[in-house]
Design an enzyme around this catalytic site. Sequence first.
Site, PDB file in Angstrom:
ATOM      1  N   ARG A   1      -8.419   5.759  20.025  1.00 15.45           N
ATOM      2  CA  ARG A   1      -9.388   5.131  19.114  1.00 15.45           C
ATOM      3  C   ARG A   1     -10.204   6.136  18.322  1.00 15.45           C
ATOM      4  NH1 ARG A   1      -7.776   1.994  22.937  1.00 15.45           N
ATOM      5  NH2 ARG A   1      -7.877   3.937  24.098  1.00 15.45           N
TER       6      ARG A   1
ATOM      7  N   ARG B   1     -14.332  16.614  20.239  1.00 15.77           N
ATOM      8  CA  ARG B   1     -14.214  15.980  21.561  1.00 15.77           C
ATOM      9  C   ARG B   1     -14.058  17.110  22.578  1.00 15.77           C
ATOM     10  NH1 ARG B   1     -11.089  10.698  23.834  1.00 15.77           N
ATOM     11  NH2 ARG B   1     -12.774   9.822  22.603  1.00 15.77           N
TER      12      ARG B   1
ATOM     13  N   GLN C   1     -18.920   5.534  19.779  1.00 17.86           N
ATOM     14  CA  GLN C   1     -18.557   4.318  20.513  1.00 17.86           C
ATOM     15  C   GLN C   1     -19.721   3.334  20.522  1.00 17.86           C
ATOM     16  OE1 GLN C   1     -15.504   3.533  22.310  1.00 17.86           O
ATOM     17  NE2 GLN C   1     -16.518   1.552  22.164  1.00 17.86           N
TER      18      GLN C   1
ATOM     19  N   CYS D   1     -14.808  -0.171  26.356  1.00 17.45           N
ATOM     20  CA  CYS D   1     -14.512   0.750  25.233  1.00 17.45           C
ATOM     21  C   CYS D   1     -13.038   1.124  25.170  1.00 17.45           C
ATOM     22  CB  CYS D   1     -15.392   1.992  25.331  1.00 17.45           C
ATOM     23  SG  CYS D   1     -15.037   3.033  26.772  1.00 17.45           S
TER      24      CYS D   1
HETATM   25  N1   CP Z   1     -13.002   4.548  23.578  1.00 17.38           N
HETATM   26  C1   CP Z   1     -12.463   5.735  23.274  1.00 17.38           C
HETATM   27  O1   CP Z   1     -13.182   6.739  23.014  1.00 17.38           O
HETATM   28  O2   CP Z   1     -11.107   5.743  23.201  1.00 17.38           O
HETATM   29  P1   CP Z   1     -10.203   7.031  23.034  1.00 17.38           P
HETATM   30  O3   CP Z   1     -10.417   7.908  24.250  1.00 17.38           O
HETATM   31  O4   CP Z   1      -8.792   6.530  22.927  1.00 17.38           O
HETATM   32  O5   CP Z   1     -10.629   7.766  21.796  1.00 17.38           O
END
Ligand code: CP
Length: 318
Positions: free
Chosen positions: A59, A108, A138, A281
């Site tokens: 996401r 990230r 998020q 999430c």
């Molecule tokens: N919710 C979320 O951050 O999904 P991902 O880890 O797939 O980015």
Amino acid sequence: APRHFLSIADLTPAELTTLVRNAHHHKTVIKSTDEVPQSLRGALAGKTVAMTFNKRSTRTRISTEGAVVTMGGHPMFLGKDDIQLGVNESLYDTAVVMSSMTSAIVARVGPHSDVADLAKYSSVPVINALSDLYHPLQIIADFLTIAEVNFTSSGPSLGLEGMKIAWIGDANNVLFDLAIGAMKLGVDVAVATPKGYSIPEDMRAVIEQAANTSPKPGKLFETNVPEEAVKNADILVTDTWVSMGQEEETAKRLAAFKGFQITNDLAKRGGAKDSWAFMHCLPRHPEEVDDDVFHGPRSVVFREAENRKWAAICRSRT
Ligand code: CP
């Protein structure tokens, strides 16, 4: 100095409200016209955004990479095997070099100190795309989802004051930023965790500090009994019990969290509001929520996931 976005704590209540409203506005306009307004299309024209991800993502990667394209920029995805960081090069050198050639950095990371250090040394804005403490993008999507599903308001607030979110499960990075945002927006949060997995003391202080930024703050309740958290809740929410990096603790955690799975029976036993909705999430595992809830009519998880895209396009409307 550039303004970074590392946590919902970086926003005032008014700024958080504006970002959610902007996300909703852009979603409505783009979905109804199938066109991106010129003001948005030109926002990042000719600019490159570095996206350095040292953990996998569905996401966050899709939404942020797509958002940069929607705003006319070039997203440069840099996975952990693509760049020298951590193998041949320090975080300081990487931050200086990366920010000298790009207009923003989306990162990230594992430890939050990594994204904080990146921000400290970067000459361009750094956006946290998940660290072990926070997940701010998020949470913009989550409040957009809550506002869309449950409440509408044309006034200055999102109209969420007085509602209650019940978080059942692990006290993790998503909860921390969700609780910070809730305090700012006047939303109560009840957290049920097993003993030994509650919110760390220093994070509780950060959440309480967030409440001090709001004239009408939400309240935080903590318990080890899921039914107590669920009582009168508008939203039931959970997340994985084993976050990325905790895989070695899987067996211990699955045992500790037994009884914390979200089910229709738990909602009924605990006395959730008749209109309760379920959020997660994602990615989801069946241990934290059963199929009946996850795929049932109360679940807004896929709307919430799509809203990650609109949360990443929450810049000013002009
Ligand atoms: N919710 C979320 O951050 O999904 P991902 O880890 O797939 O980015």
